[in-house]
Design a protein around this motif. Structure first.
Motif, PDB file in Angstrom:
ATOM      1  N   TRP A   1       0.930  -1.336   0.031  1.00  0.00           N
ATOM      2  CA  TRP A   1       0.101  -0.030   0.123  1.00  0.00           C
ATOM      3  C   TRP A   1       0.943   1.278  -0.064  1.00  0.00           C
ATOM      4  O   TRP A   1       0.739   2.280  -0.698  1.00  0.00           O
ATOM      5  CB  TRP A   1      -0.877   0.079   1.200  1.00  0.00           C
TER       6      TRP A   1
ATOM      7  N   VAL B   1      -9.789   0.524   2.874  1.00  0.00           N
ATOM      8  CA  VAL B   1      -8.802   0.388   2.081  1.00  0.00           C
ATOM      9  C   VAL B   1      -9.098  -0.539   0.938  1.00  0.00           C
ATOM     10  O   VAL B   1      -9.388  -1.699   1.324  1.00  0.00           O
ATOM     11  CB  VAL B   1      -7.173  -0.109   2.643  1.00  0.00           C
TER      12      VAL B   1
ATOM     13  N   LEU C   1      -2.467   6.197   5.679  1.00  0.00           N
ATOM     14  CA  LEU C   1      -3.080   4.932   6.227  1.00  0.00           C
ATOM     15  C   LEU C   1      -3.346   5.405   7.687  1.00  0.00           C
ATOM     16  O   LEU C   1      -4.290   4.620   8.406  1.00  0.00           O
ATOM     17  CB  LEU C   1      -1.987   4.092   6.043  1.00  0.00           C
TER      18      LEU C   1
ATOM     19  N   LEU D   1      -4.827   2.189  -5.514  1.00  0.00           N
ATOM     20  CA  LEU D   1      -5.373   2.124  -4.252  1.00  0.00           C
ATOM     21  C   LEU D   1      -6.232   3.510  -3.734  1.00  0.00           C
ATOM     22  O   LEU D   1      -6.113   4.526  -4.038  1.00  0.00           O
ATOM     23  CB  LEU D   1      -4.145   2.097  -3.156  1.00  0.00           C
TER      24      LEU D   1
ATOM     25  N   GLU E   1      -7.967  -2.062  -2.648  1.00  0.00           N
ATOM     26  CA  GLU E   1      -7.131  -2.364  -3.632  1.00  0.00           C
ATOM     27  C   GLU E   1      -7.918  -2.626  -5.077  1.00  0.00           C
ATOM     28  O   GLU E   1      -8.425  -3.470  -5.253  1.00  0.00           O
ATOM     29  CB  GLU E   1      -6.303  -3.624  -3.506  1.00  0.00           C
TER      30      GLU E   1
END
Length: 114
Positions: free
Chosen positions: A44, A93, A53, A100, A95
């Motif tokens: 990430w 989060v 994050l 991202l 993907e």
């Protein structure tokens, strides 16, 4: 497409509802059940910073002592915290094939998920 988060998080619920409304399929990984490993965090961080994050507005961050907060000064210390206290990770989060996504931003979802 994989989504990471915590099922009872309001922002995660909003994101999952949006995906359902837009008929977008995904695999969900619940941090409280499976955690997050160093390899995932590092992947990430190739796209977003560790600062993006770590949710410094959430209750987990606010519950840390001043010393604990001050100790988070780089990727290594942030990753240790995120693995120990997954609820400190900004959620969800995602993907996606187009990159991202951290958090819920409908404009970004339209851009990257539709």
């Amino acid at each position: 497409m994989k989504i990471y988060g915590i099922k009872n998080c309001n922002t995660v619920k909003k994101a999952l509802d949006w995906l359902k409304e837009n008929q977008i399929s995904y695999d969900f990984q619940d941090f409280t059940k499976v955690g997050v490993n160093e390899v995932t965090l590092k992947s990430w961080e190739k796209e977003v910073s560790w600062e993006a994050l770590v949710n410094k507005k959430g209750t987990t961050w606010r519950s840390l002592s001043d010393d604990e907060k001050a100790a988070i000064k780089d990727e290594k210390t942030a990753n240790s915290l995120m693995q120990a206290k997954t609820s400190v990770i900004k959620r969800p989060v995602i993907e996606s094939p187009k990159g991202l996504i951290v958090g819920f931003d409908e404009k970004e979802y339209i851009e990257k998920l539709k």
